[in-house]
Design a protein around this motif. Structure first.
Motif, mmCIF file in Angstrom:
data_model
loop_
_atom_site.group_PDB
_atom_site.id
_atom_site.type_symbol
_atom_site.label_atom_id
_atom_site.label_comp_id
_atom_site.label_asym_id
_atom_site.label_seq_id
_atom_site.Cartn_x
_atom_site.Cartn_y
_atom_site.Cartn_z
ATOM 1 N N MET A 1 -1.837 -4.347 -7.771
ATOM 2 C CA MET A 1 -3.152 -4.516 -8.395
ATOM 3 C C MET A 1 -3.558 -3.188 -9.017
ATOM 4 O O MET A 1 -3.633 -2.166 -8.315
ATOM 5 C CB MET A 1 -4.185 -4.932 -7.341
ATOM 6 N N GLN B 1 0.842 -1.195 0.000
ATOM 7 C CA GLN B 1 0.000 0.000 0.000
ATOM 8 C C GLN B 1 0.876 1.242 0.000
ATOM 9 O O GLN B 1 0.597 2.210 -0.709
ATOM 10 C CB GLN B 1 -0.916 0.017 1.230
ATOM 11 N N ASN C 1 -0.457 -13.860 -1.984
ATOM 12 C CA ASN C 1 -0.886 -12.479 -2.182
ATOM 13 C C ASN C 1 -2.130 -12.151 -1.359
ATOM 14 O O ASN C 1 -2.258 -11.064 -0.817
ATOM 15 C CB ASN C 1 -1.205 -12.220 -3.665
ATOM 16 N N PHE D 1 -5.938 -10.645 4.533
ATOM 17 C CA PHE D 1 -5.189 -9.593 3.856
ATOM 18 C C PHE D 1 -5.271 -9.784 2.355
ATOM 19 O O PHE D 1 -5.427 -10.903 1.866
ATOM 20 C CB PHE D 1 -3.727 -9.477 4.324
ATOM 21 N N ALA D 2 -5.221 -8.661 1.654
ATOM 22 C CA ALA D 2 -5.246 -8.673 0.193
ATOM 23 C C ALA D 2 -4.763 -7.312 -0.271
ATOM 24 O O ALA D 2 -5.078 -6.308 0.362
ATOM 25 C CB ALA D 2 -6.658 -8.928 -0.332
ATOM 26 N N PRO D 3 -3.996 -7.264 -1.352
ATOM 27 C CA PRO D 3 -3.479 -5.963 -1.780
ATOM 28 C C PRO D 3 -4.547 -5.023 -2.339
ATOM 29 O O PRO D 3 -4.315 -3.832 -2.442
ATOM 30 C CB PRO D 3 -2.461 -6.313 -2.865
ATOM 31 N N HIS D 4 -5.718 -5.566 -2.677
ATOM 32 C CA HIS D 4 -6.712 -4.727 -3.316
ATOM 33 C C HIS D 4 -8.049 -4.722 -2.582
ATOM 34 O O HIS D 4 -9.010 -4.118 -3.048
ATOM 35 C CB HIS D 4 -6.939 -5.208 -4.750
ATOM 36 N N ARG E 1 -6.323 -1.156 -7.440
ATOM 37 C CA ARG E 1 -5.946 -0.479 -6.208
ATOM 38 C C ARG E 1 -5.133 0.779 -6.520
ATOM 39 O O ARG E 1 -5.339 1.816 -5.924
ATOM 40 C CB ARG E 1 -5.151 -1.441 -5.318
#
Lengths: 269, 336
Positions: free
Chosen positions: A76, A44, B257, B299-302, A79
């Motif tokens: 991503m 992030q 991921n 958890f997840a990046p998006h 995101r």
């Protein structure tokens, strides 16, 4: 006397307290390592910096571009789009009344323009990682606008078994020296995201940055992201110029922002 | 500085025009990256993951036995066959299993009333199943899989890869000594790197299931010797009334991921309503036991922190919309 250092610009993280303990933000001409457990917000922060480096000079930013080296497949697009949108919205909000500035930057202040200014590399092995870093030397000579290189994450491909551990150490050291050179030559920031692992020392398991022994002495600064109860925090673990301090931050739909809690923010350690 | 291989200076492996090739290194624009997702087969669950599981990424489903991991995987095998307009990938799948036997009967049950998969006349022809008995087995298999992915046996490209489960592969071979843990950890990274490479090169979705272990000792801070180091959105994860965490430790957590946690809990509720299957009736005390199943984004990046209740019925796994206490939960014909 205004030294060259004082004239260097900083890349904001999006969180005021985090910027404060970083001395204003991420510094160009320096390599900053950022470590933490999965899910704490390393990617992030990486995406946030790739976006924030692009904030136009008219809005107090660097107006630069970013190189994002993705070694794990965590980047991503949806995101990154959200984070770009959030950054643009908040920047325009802050400068709302400066009409002329808004008109001049109209085209730049679009999420898709921000995405287009991120040079993305996806690498799948340690040899590809070295190849891309070698390639960057030529690339950066042509792309003068790049002001930040983010590697997410720097050690993933080195954590498999290496037949020759000495080779691994040499490769990692060589890589970090090369990155140091790039920061100085091109006056840009390098941010290396790293994983944490547990190391058995002095009779117990301690949390430590992956492969720390082999190479990270070449980083200028080291920041650790961690959980403090239910709140995300960052602390300066190593820096020649920054004091050891911690600060809370949060990950919102817009990206990295100030923490929402009301308690005392920046704490010296 | 060391350049280990002359050609690696200039090129990377990339999928160009559907073919695996060595191409000169050049940056990509995020705007051109693949963004396809594989639907979970239910609109409520898809909302939780913003459309489905992403290609080019490794998603873990962690949970104790009986929480629905394999069931969801089977559902994904069929979802992959659907066209993108229906949330699929028009693709074949590879299912690598380390628990035996392969649940063929459950898979067949999912097929029968299954209208959307009739886009493909013989769905089972496009699902390839391989067993793995050890981590080395899995690694050899994944190397052989390169060929399978490059030249799929059926008409459809293989774009879903399931490993069910990763934990079972590491059950017996490793002791708790620092040396063995290190050896085990190296294998995690080797396996994960391979899975991620294939996810990327073939624009595939990779799903790995994992078991859970009980959380022992230690506090949630640095220097803890317990396994309670906080990873992700939740300070603690619970299932069947016990505090648990996904198996294989911090190392493996660094290899995936996205982590999705599946749990079950048996609630005892006062019941004045009609009995529903899966609830045992304790008429003496006027209570019933109701099994609640929950899916949580660890958890997840998006994806933000979020959770969703779900049920498992003969037709498959379906999410349940959040409802107020008073209204009835949907009563499926038969819960598993």
């Amino acid at each position: 006397m205004l030294s060259e250092e004082q004239m260097q610009k900083r890349i904001t993280t999006g969180c005021d307290d985090l910027d404060t303990i970083l001395g204003g933000g991420i510094h160009c001409k320096e390599v900053t390592e950022v470590g933490g457990v999965p899910g704490i917000g390393k990617t992030q922060l990486g995406i946030q910096l790739a976006v924030n480096v692009q904030i136009p000079v008219e809005y107090g930013g660097l107006g630069g571009k970013a190189v994002y080296i993705d070694t794990e497949g965590s980047f991503m697009v949806e995101r990154a789009y959200q984070v770009a949108e959030g950054c643009i919205m908040d920047t325009l909000d802050k400068f709302g009344h400066h009409r002329k500035v808004i008109l001049d930057c109209q085209e730049q202040m679009q999420p898709n323009s921000f995405l287009a200014n991120i040079f993305y590399f996806r690498i799948c092995s340690y040899t590809e990682q070295i190849a891309v870093i070698n390639y960057l030397q030529k690339f950066l000579a042509e792309q003068k606008d790049v002001k930040i290189i983010i590697i997410d994450s720097v050690t993933f491909h080195f954590r498999q078994d290496f037949d020759d551990l000495a080779l691994r150490t040499r490769v990692l050291c060589g890589m970090s020296l090369k990155l140091m050179e790039l920061t100085k030559t091109y006056n840009l920031a390098v941010v290396l995201l790293n994983q944490v692992t547990t190391k058995f020392t002095e009779g117990s398991f301690q949390l430590t940055l992956a492969l720390g022994d082999s190479w990270s002495h070449a980083c200028t600064n080291r920041v650790i992201l961690y959980w403090n109860g239910n709140e995300r925090h960052a602390y300066i673990d190593k820096s020649p110029s920054l004091r050891s301090a911690s600060a809370p931050f949060s990950v919102t739909s817009k990206g990295i922002r100030n923490a929402t809690s009301q308690c005392k923010r920046v704490r010296m350690m | 500085m060391l350049d280990p291989h002359p050609t690696s200076f200039l090129s990377q492996r990339r999928l160009e025009n559907g073919k695996d090739a060595m191409v000169p290194i050049k940056p990509e624009s995020p705007l051109n990256l693949p963004t396809q997702k594989l639907s979970l087969g239910c609109p409520v669950l898809d909302r939780l993951v913003r459309g489905g599981l992403p290609v080019g990424s490794v998603t873990e489903l962690a949970g104790e036995s009986g929480t629905g991991k394999s069931q969801i995987c089977l559902q994904l095998l069929l979802a992959a066959l659907r066209p993108p307009s229906l949330g699929g990938l028009s693709a074949a799948s590879l299912y690598i299993h380390s628990e035996f036997p392969f649940p063929l009967r459950r898979l067949r049950r999912l097929l029968t009333p299954f209208a959307p998969s009739s886009v493909v006349p013989t769905p089972l022809d496009h699902i390839f199943v391989r067993p793995a008995h050890s981590p080395d087995d899995l690694l050899s298999l994944l190397t052989a899989v390169d060929a399978l992915l490059a030249r799929p046996p059926s008409a459809l490209p293989v774009r879903l890869l399931v490993v069910d489960s990763i934990a079972a592969l590491f059950r017996s071979e490793f002791d708790n000594t620092p040396a063995d843990l290190k050896r085990r950890s190296s294998l995690f990274f080797k396996i994960a790197a391979k899975l991620k490479e294939q996810a990327r090169r073939f624009e595939a979705v990779v799903v790995v299931t994992n078991q859970v272990v009980d959380v022992v000792g230690g506090s949630e801070s640095y220097g803890s010797s317990g396994n309670a180091i906080r990873v992700g959105n939740y300070g603690s994860l619970w299932s069947s009334g016990r505090r648990v965490c996904p198996a294989l430790g911090l190392s493996w957590a660094n290899c995936i991921n996205t982590r999705i946690f599946l749990s079950r809990s048996d609630d005892i509720v006062r019941n004045e309503r009609a009995l529903v299957d899966e609830e045992s009736d304790d008429r003496v005390h006027g209570t019933v036991v109701r099994t609640r199943r929950k899916m949580e984004m660890v958890f997840a990046p998006h994806l933000p922190e979020a959770s969703c209740e779900f049920v498992i019925v003969s037709e498959g796994v379906f999410g349940v919309e959040a409802q107020s206490e008073k209204s009835e939960t949907p009563s499926p014909t038969s819960q598993i």
